[in-house]
Design an enzyme around this catalytic site. Sequence first.
Site, PDB file in Angstrom:
ATOM      1  N   PRO A 386      60.516  -0.386 -25.051  1.00  0.00           N
ATOM      2  CA  PRO A 386      59.395  -1.097 -24.416  1.00  0.00           C
ATOM      3  C   PRO A 386      58.880  -0.329 -23.200  1.00  0.00           C
ATOM      4  CG  PRO A 386      61.208  -2.602 -24.871  1.00  0.00           C
ATOM      5  CD  PRO A 386      61.728  -1.220 -25.134  1.00  0.00           C
ATOM      6  N   ARG A 387      57.562  -0.256 -23.066  1.00  0.00           N
ATOM      7  CA  ARG A 387      56.956   0.519 -21.987  1.00  0.00           C
ATOM      8  C   ARG A 387      57.007  -0.236 -20.671  1.00  0.00           C
ATOM      9  NH1 ARG A 387      51.448   3.526 -23.416  1.00  0.00           N
ATOM     10  NH2 ARG A 387      52.045   4.440 -21.427  1.00  0.00           N
ATOM     11  N   GLN A 388      57.220   0.493 -19.604  1.00  0.00           N
ATOM     12  CA  GLN A 388      57.086   0.016 -18.224  1.00  0.00           C
ATOM     13  C   GLN A 388      58.028  -1.136 -17.888  1.00  0.00           C
ATOM     14  OE1 GLN A 388      52.916  -0.775 -17.591  1.00  0.00           O
ATOM     15  NE2 GLN A 388      52.332   1.370 -17.814  1.00  0.00           N
ATOM     16  N   GLY A 390      61.430  -0.216 -17.236  1.00  0.00           N
ATOM     17  CA  GLY A 390      62.555   0.431 -16.578  1.00  0.00           C
ATOM     18  C   GLY A 390      63.732   0.748 -17.477  1.00  0.00           C
ATOM     19  N   LEU A 391      63.487   1.009 -18.769  1.00  0.00           N
ATOM     20  CA  LEU A 391      64.567   1.354 -19.691  1.00  0.00           C
ATOM     21  C   LEU A 391      64.576   2.838 -20.047  1.00  0.00           C
ATOM     22  CD1 LEU A 391      64.498  -1.732 -22.095  1.00  0.00           C
ATOM     23  CD2 LEU A 391      66.014  -1.317 -20.149  1.00  0.00           C
ATOM     24  N   SER A 394      60.261   7.281 -20.935  1.00  0.00           N
ATOM     25  CA  SER A 394      59.691   8.622 -20.764  1.00  0.00           C
ATOM     26  C   SER A 394      60.763   9.694 -20.839  1.00  0.00           C
ATOM     27  CB  SER A 394      58.952   8.718 -19.427  1.00  0.00           C
ATOM     28  OG  SER A 394      57.821   7.882 -19.416  1.00  0.00           O
ATOM     29  N   SER A 395      61.863   9.481 -20.119  1.00  0.00           N
ATOM     30  CA  SER A 395      62.922  10.491 -20.119  1.00  0.00           C
ATOM     31  C   SER A 395      63.593  10.588 -21.487  1.00  0.00           C
ATOM     32  CB  SER A 395      63.966  10.187 -19.037  1.00  0.00           C
ATOM     33  OG  SER A 395      64.560   8.929 -19.250  1.00  0.00           O
ATOM     34  N   ALA A 396      63.599   9.507 -22.259  1.00  0.00           N
ATOM     35  CA  ALA A 396      64.168   9.558 -23.606  1.00  0.00           C
ATOM     36  C   ALA A 396      63.326  10.464 -24.501  1.00  0.00           C
ATOM     37  CB  ALA A 396      64.258   8.158 -24.203  1.00  0.00           C
ATOM     38  N   ASP A 441      68.906   8.253 -15.243  1.00  0.00           N
ATOM     39  CA  ASP A 441      68.464   8.083 -16.623  1.00  0.00           C
ATOM     40  C   ASP A 441      68.734   9.335 -17.439  1.00  0.00           C
ATOM     41  OD1 ASP A 441      67.491   5.928 -15.325  1.00  0.00           O
ATOM     42  OD2 ASP A 441      65.389   6.231 -15.837  1.00  0.00           O
TER      43      ASP A 441
END
Length: 617
Positions: A386-388, A390-391, A394-396, A441
């Site tokens: 899920p976007r935005q 905090g999971l 982007s870094s994934a 992350d």
Amino acid sequence: MICILLVAGHGTVLENQIKNDSTGLYSYLEGVPKALLPGVGRKKILDFWWKVVNKRRLFSEVYLVTNADKYKHYERWATANDFSVENIINDGTTTYEARLGAVADLELVIACKRLDDDIMVIAADMLCADQNFDIAQVLKFFQVKEGDLAIYYEMEKGEMTSSRGIVEVCPDTHRITKFIEKPSPDMTNSRLASVVFYCLKKQTLGTLGQFLNIHENVENRVLGKYMEWLINVIGVPVYGMKLPTGFQLIGQVGLSDYTKWLTRYSAKKNVTVVKTITCRSYARIGIIGNPSDGYNGKTIAMTIANFWAESTISESKQLILLPHPLNDPTEFGSLQDLYHISRKEGYLGGLRLLQATCKKFYHYCSEKGIALPKQNCTLKYNVNIPRQVGLAGSSAIVSATLKCLMQFYNLKDDDLPKSIRANFILDVETEELFIVAGLQDRVVQVYEGLIYMDFSKDLMDKQGFGQYEYMDPSHLPPFWLAYLRDPSDSGVIHSDVRQRWLSGDPTVLETMKKFADLTDEAKRAMESRNWTELADLMSLNFELRRSLFTDASLGTGNLKMIEIAKQHGSAAKLPGSGGAVVGLCLDPEKLVPLKKTFQEAGFVFCHVIPYCPGHNS
């Protein structure tokens, strides 16, 4: 710069075995020099090297050094391949016993042609596994180093170090600290093999005569012995550049070696199936300590199998980055459709992450002395994180893309160690794309599993990365996760605190220290399986964060999710920068009403599935 191709060897073993082969399969190769034997794709071995160096803008001249016995073979080859016959140097020898040695052959061409320039010297009768590497990268790396250059590769299993020149290379400076010509196994642990593929400064070439005066025995007049003397005895700075490929048919080899490696390399060349690689990286939850990872703190986080990003890479004629149909839309049903999608999803999808990762990857390899092959690819990605919220979506994407690039270009873990890989991913986001982020992350997505991380200033200043430790996830209690259906940008939550920390605000510094202390307490609680204490520490972690960031900064959505958790007797905290909460409910009977309340309030609720594939560092 001048290139010199050495093909003056007298390959008596291989020639005799071809001549005496009872099958008759190789009779047509009798008397053919090793460099002119068929290589990959039936082209001659020398054809490959000539194609690599035949770039007029890179070399002012290319010379070929052979012997009197094989001169006519190379003269005929030169005529057919647009190679100047005047640039073939004949060393005058006709037998193995009368050979001059590679160092003397090198000095001969320099003297005959009165060369006064840097040179590249290559043994053009060796077989290269990768038929498409970029020699311009080699020259560029040589030009930025104040010293000579030796190419090396990592030996495969089964290859004997006693058959190669072995180098030990400083990972930071790339300077070769030791060169051992054909060592016994007890002499070094290194499996980095140097081949006759060197770039030498014109100042260094003056030592050739000195070496020959000292070494009168032709057995010692090989370039490996010369490099060993140059590095270990004289102390001339020589740097190493790695090619992620292999080299074979070096020195005195037999027919079995030739047929084995030719078959192997040709099989790779002739495979028609497109090389496709898919790699995944997983979402993560910060269990304790965050958001102190960007503030010299400590954290514990875990990758979860619920959500992931994956990248797929495949060979192609051009380098192509494919947009994701949902995250990188370029077509819309209407202006109203564009408005609603842009309002909810923003303007920045994952394509920029792929592009930035590729740019950083090429730069890293150039800086670290890794010569990549001229091999293009098509890259695409998919993500269900899920976007935005905090999971670490982007870094994934960056992490998965980096895994693909490393596998595609045959980089090993030693080329880009895990500790440095996490920094690499962070740099892609912060330096290339100006995304506010910390190391947590990236570390947990690289190491995978349940990870304790210490980012204390002393460690970071000393080694550039923190202390990362695998923890046992086998007896973890069940965590749950809830997140906003329609979140705002999660990155803004860090902005004010970051500036206060940089300016030395005592409150922020003290709070970050408390986050680190909570992490150590949580680590002890988890190791002793004291889940009640862990739940209390998670709740305390949130309250500490709330006091620092204030309710206005945290936002009503985050606070409402925390309040629902409290109403049901569950510990909860933010697992990242905002938009989601992770909780620990020790009473299983309360989980069903907890889930129902979250869903009725418009949040998404799921049970956390840990992703912990292995725990050996």
